[in-house]
Design a protein around this motif. Structure first.
Motif, short mmCIF file in Angstrom:
data_model
loop_
_atom_site.label_atom_id
_atom_site.label_comp_id
_atom_site.label_asym_id
_atom_site.label_seq_id
_atom_site.Cartn_x
_atom_site.Cartn_y
_atom_site.Cartn_z
N LEU A 65 0.83 -1.22 0.00
CA LEU A 65 0.00 0.00 0.00
C LEU A 65 0.86 1.27 0.00
O LEU A 65 0.33 2.37 -0.10
CB LEU A 65 -0.92 0.01 1.23
N GLY A 66 2.17 1.11 0.17
CA GLY A 66 3.05 2.28 0.06
C GLY A 66 4.05 2.46 1.19
O GLY A 66 4.96 3.27 1.08
N ALA A 67 3.88 1.74 2.31
CA ALA A 67 4.79 1.97 3.46
C ALA A 67 6.22 1.58 3.11
O ALA A 67 6.48 0.44 2.72
CB ALA A 67 4.29 1.18 4.67
N GLN A 68 7.13 2.51 3.27
CA GLN A 68 8.54 2.28 2.94
C GLN A 68 9.41 2.22 4.19
O GLN A 68 10.59 1.93 4.10
CB GLN A 68 9.05 3.41 2.03
N THR A 69 8.82 2.57 5.33
CA THR A 69 9.58 2.55 6.58
C THR A 69 8.76 1.81 7.63
O THR A 69 7.55 2.00 7.73
CB THR A 69 9.86 3.99 7.07
N LEU A 70 9.44 0.96 8.39
CA LEU A 70 8.81 0.21 9.47
C LEU A 70 9.32 0.74 10.81
O LEU A 70 10.52 0.88 11.00
CB LEU A 70 9.16 -1.27 9.36
N LEU A 71 8.37 1.06 11.70
CA LEU A 71 8.73 1.37 13.08
C LEU A 71 8.08 0.29 13.93
O LEU A 71 6.86 0.25 14.05
CB LEU A 71 8.22 2.76 13.45
#
Ligand code: HPA
Length: 271
Positions: free
Chosen positions: A103-109
């Protein structure tokens, strides 16, 4: 059905509900679900409504995606995660993250509750994860013969070094003293024995928990940047002369959640 097709069905289901693509995926650990209160303009979708999503049965985990903004950044919070110890297949535990990436998330926290192995740590500390040891005996990308899943993924910079600097800067601004160290992931669901904890310390582990390592492997597979934060909810087995309890983990996490909220908010402001 192939994993790629399941990802595509789930993301196509979610897409029409969204005002914008999420840039940051935030996984809320045990007792840290309250972080989702930070999200403005919420769009909430229950896992049970999404094709191919499984529902977590772990205590402290609800099971919904919350899209919106924190500090003007487009985020999605996973409130409730799937654990390997619940009997989920390793690939199922990372499926929601793969959908959020599609869906577009490029960074994981990613956040979690963990037991402190490093005796310089105290209950309530936050540890920035610098690296991990996957001791689950398994891996999220070993399924079938599906093309592209069996790559030899580089894990040298699994926890993005530049983002670790960002987290330190954010912690400083909030007056939070941050610990740093190696997270060791076990399958669970029992807590460890004191002998295991002594062995893990010799291996260089600073904290132990039952999540995170699969998600971080999947994030690296997808080329996502990653930040990992552990809330030390208890000292690991045998360090203090007292038994461990899951209830205490959740209670401590809830107690220290405000500090984690402040940090997460400041990180998003800094990013
Ligand atoms: N061990 C494993 N997982 C955990 C712990 C622990 O001591 N505390 C919170 N999650």
């Amino acid at each position: 059905m192939l994993l790629v097709d399941r990802i595509s069905e789930a993301s196509s289901f979610i897409q029409p509900f969204l005002n914008e693509a999420p840039e940051y995926a935030i996984i809320l650990g045990s007792g840290l679900g309250g972080l989702s209160e930070l999200v403005e303009n919420q769009v909430i979708i229950d896992y049970q409504d999404i094709p191919h999503f499984k529902v977590s049965g772990a205590p402290g985990h609800i099971g919904r995606l919350i899209f919106g903004r924190i500090k003007a950044k487009a985020v999605v919070c996973m409130q409730g995660r799937l654990h390997y110890y619940e009997g989920n297949d390793p690939e199922d535990t990372v499926f929601p993250l793969l959908v959020l990436n599609a869906l577009g998330a490029q960074t994981l926290l990613v956040t979690n509750a963990a037991g402190g192995i490093n005796t310089d740590f105290a209950v309530g500390d936050i540890m920035l994860i610098t690296d991990h040891i996957n001791l689950t005996g398994s891996h999220p990308l070993t399924i079938g013969n599906e093309q592209g899943l069996h790559e030899f993924i580089d894990m040298t910079y699994a926890y993005t070094p530049a983002l670790r600097e960002t987290v330190h800067a954010a912690a400083k601004k909030q007056g939070i003293s941050l610990q740093e160290g190696v997270y060791l992931g076990v399958r669970g669901p029992s807590f460890e024995t004191p002998a295991e904890i002594r062995a893990f310390r010799i291996w260089g582990a600073d904290a132990v928990g039952m999540s995170t390592v699969f998600e971080v492997i999947a994030a690296n597979f997808k080329g996502m940047q990653t930040i990992g934060l552990s809330l030390i909810t208890n000292m690991a087995a045998g360090i203090l002369d007292e038994p461990l309890s899951g209830d205490d983990v959740i209670k401590t996490a809830a107690f220290a959640a405000q500090k984690m909220q402040n940090l997460v908010q400041e990180i998003l402001a800094e990013l």
